[in-house]
Design an enzyme around this catalytic site. Structure first.
Site, PDB file in Angstrom:
ATOM      1  NE  ARG A   1     -30.979 -71.752   2.817  1.00 29.06           N
ATOM      2  CZ  ARG A   1     -30.745 -72.614   3.808  1.00 29.06           C
ATOM      3  NH1 ARG A   1     -29.696 -72.444   4.604  1.00 29.06           N
ATOM      4  NH2 ARG A   1     -31.541 -73.650   3.990  1.00 29.06           N
TER       5      ARG A   1
ATOM      6  CD  GLU B   1     -24.332 -73.194   0.314  1.00 33.71           C
ATOM      7  OE1 GLU B   1     -24.875 -74.281   0.543  1.00 33.71           O
ATOM      8  OE2 GLU B   1     -24.432 -72.226   1.060  1.00 33.71           O
TER       9      GLU B   1
ATOM     10  CG  HIS C   1     -24.797 -75.025   4.004  1.00 34.35           C
ATOM     11  ND1 HIS C   1     -25.682 -74.557   3.054  1.00 34.35           N
ATOM     12  CD2 HIS C   1     -25.506 -75.067   5.164  1.00 34.35           C
ATOM     13  CE1 HIS C   1     -26.867 -74.338   3.608  1.00 34.35           C
ATOM     14  NE2 HIS C   1     -26.787 -74.640   4.891  1.00 34.35           N
TER      15      HIS C   1
END
Lengths: 319, 319
Positions: free
Chosen positions: A234, A263, A282
């Site tokens: 993360r 993000e 991601h």
């Protein structure tokens, strides 16, 4: 609740995704499936819903009277810090996350970058562009030391692949349950000991109160100057501001970042253009619709026959 | 011959290399070591020489009277087709090649490219250049089928790594000795059967009369249109002219070529600029000075104590 046909709500901001999920669930014989992609639709369909399969769900609704029949919430992802952080979610709702689905993807991602760097792919490519015969000798992963922080199913798969590349494998975990997987196991009170000998540090930790900004400035500086940092956990595991200043000072050879504090990574973020920072979106451990559907349907059958669910979230532990 | 101090000649066209080899050999207590990088020097030092450690050696000299004391020639490489082809080399000279030294390097090379392609590295890189958040889902090596032609030490190491990536592993070999390593084993009379189901075909075969241009036009066309061909063996395993025309016709997705019919690959060769052809400079399995020295010294001790040498070349077999 009808044992045979629970009322299921599938939520994701992506229209095409929810329809695919719903179809896949119906194909398994569960016909009472509704889909929602907006707050309005969630509010409309929540009354009577017993099971939610969700992603980026408006969790504040779960404590409202319209959600009173919800018994189980299955996240479409592995990380559930959004669900943990919303303390308003009633304890009576069982939370589950996806587990054991990402090891293949994330370990392939990690080794694609490790090999890219160690074989000096950019030099091979540049030689071809210049039509230059350039038989240089690369380094090898063999003999290098990799540290895997987080030894869940993702970390364990990275360890398994690191073994076949004949690397020295170190690991850090909170529980210590998987300590036997690695050559040297460290606990969180030994962080700087853990990082100091590593050529590659891979973060696969969940985001919890204990892991938030676990990569402090001091810890980054405790790493070898030529080490490579890979974050597939993360974004908030790393204090990004400090990572930037540490790398700008010439410490750390490479950072491979798939996750970020914010993000999508903002257009004007310096990471996009920093030399030796590899930015990806991601994508290292994608929740494929196929994988998530089959995980959910397996869990749904367990739920209906009152067996323990896979990926059960422990709210105190934080994942 | 002096058992304790044989007269050793180290030859390579590279000046710095021969000095490093000589130093490393002397460090092990063998003091009678001469070095040569030119034909003149070889002619000067050959008389009295008993052992040669050589690379690109002027083999025609080995049948001359000046070479009459030579008993053993250790090649610095794994491929010895130049030594096999020169039929003038007296049978009395033992030939050995380097074995078991290249598996690590070549398998890392192969998997760096397989992962580069399957993870769609170019797309990840392009997204970063454009500062574009682009969370696409890549394919995985898991579940793909790799075929390894040649199951010597190099092929076996590729197989070992393919296993940890959960690939289906097929293999082809002449001897069949290592057939149990792979899920499906094929012999040379089953070539088109072997190639037709592969996503990736890796050539690690030695160059012999039987393997020269083994990849014919028909065989290339028998591969899946989206397959990927990787040559880390010898350039002459492939009929290059046919590979070019087959790829120009849109068959085969990618070719990764580390070896060529002519090396260095000529500046004007079309491979340099063909889309989906990755050219590298015969660097996948480097003869590192450290590796070759230690292999040679091990063999030298065996030679002096009359034990069987490692990497013994069978002139009839061709490697």
């Amino acid at each position: 609740m009808s044992i045979i046909q629970p009322n299921i709500l599938v939520f994701s901001p992506m229209q095409t995704d929810v329809e695919t999920y719903a179809e896949s669930i119906r194909n398994d014989g569960f016909m009472s499936v509704k889909t929602a992609t907006t707050l309005d639709e969630v509010e409309k369909y929540l009354p009577g819903t017993e099971v939610i399969l969700g992603w980026h769900f408006p969790t504040h609704l779960l404590s409202k009277p319209i959600a009173s029949s919800v018994r189980w919430f299955q996240s479409m992802g592995a990380g559930v810090n959004d669900l943990i952080e919303d303390k308003s979610i009633p304890e009576s709702i069982i939370l589950t996350r996806i587990v054991n689905q990402f090891g293949t993807y994330i370990s392939e991602y990690v080794f694609s970058f490790l090999l890219y760097i160690v074989k000096d792919y950019p030099r091979m490519r540049q030689s071809q562009l210049e039509r230059r015969w350039d038989p240089f000798i690369s380094e090898t992963l063999k003999g290098k030391t990799i540290g895997v922080a987080g030894l869940g199913s993702i970390g364990a798969e990275i360890v398994r692949k690191a073994r076949v590349f004949d690397m020295n494998v170190h690991g850090l975990s909170f529980s210590g349950k998987q300590a036997s997987l690695v050559d040297c196991h460290f606990t969180p009170d030994q962080l700087s000991e853990f990082v100091k000998d590593l050529d590659y540090l891979v973060l696969t930790l969940p985001l919890t109160d204990s892991t938030h900004h676990i990569m402090t400035r001091d810890l980054l500086l405790a790493m070898k100057p030529k080490a490579c940092l890979i974050n597939v956990g993360r974004g908030l595991l790393i204090d990004e501001e400090n990572l930037i200043s540490v790398m700008q000072s010439g410490h750390l050879q490479t950072a491979i970042l798939d996750v970020f504090e914010t993000e999508p990574l903002p257009k004007d973020h310096v990471f996009w253009t920093m030399p030796n920072v590899y930015v990806t979106s991601h994508l290292s451990g994608p929740s494929t619709i196929e994988g998530v559907s089959s995980f959910f349907i397996g869990n749904l059958k367990r739920f209906l026959s009152e067996q323990p669910l896979h990926g059960l979230v422990d709210r105190k532990r934080g994942y």
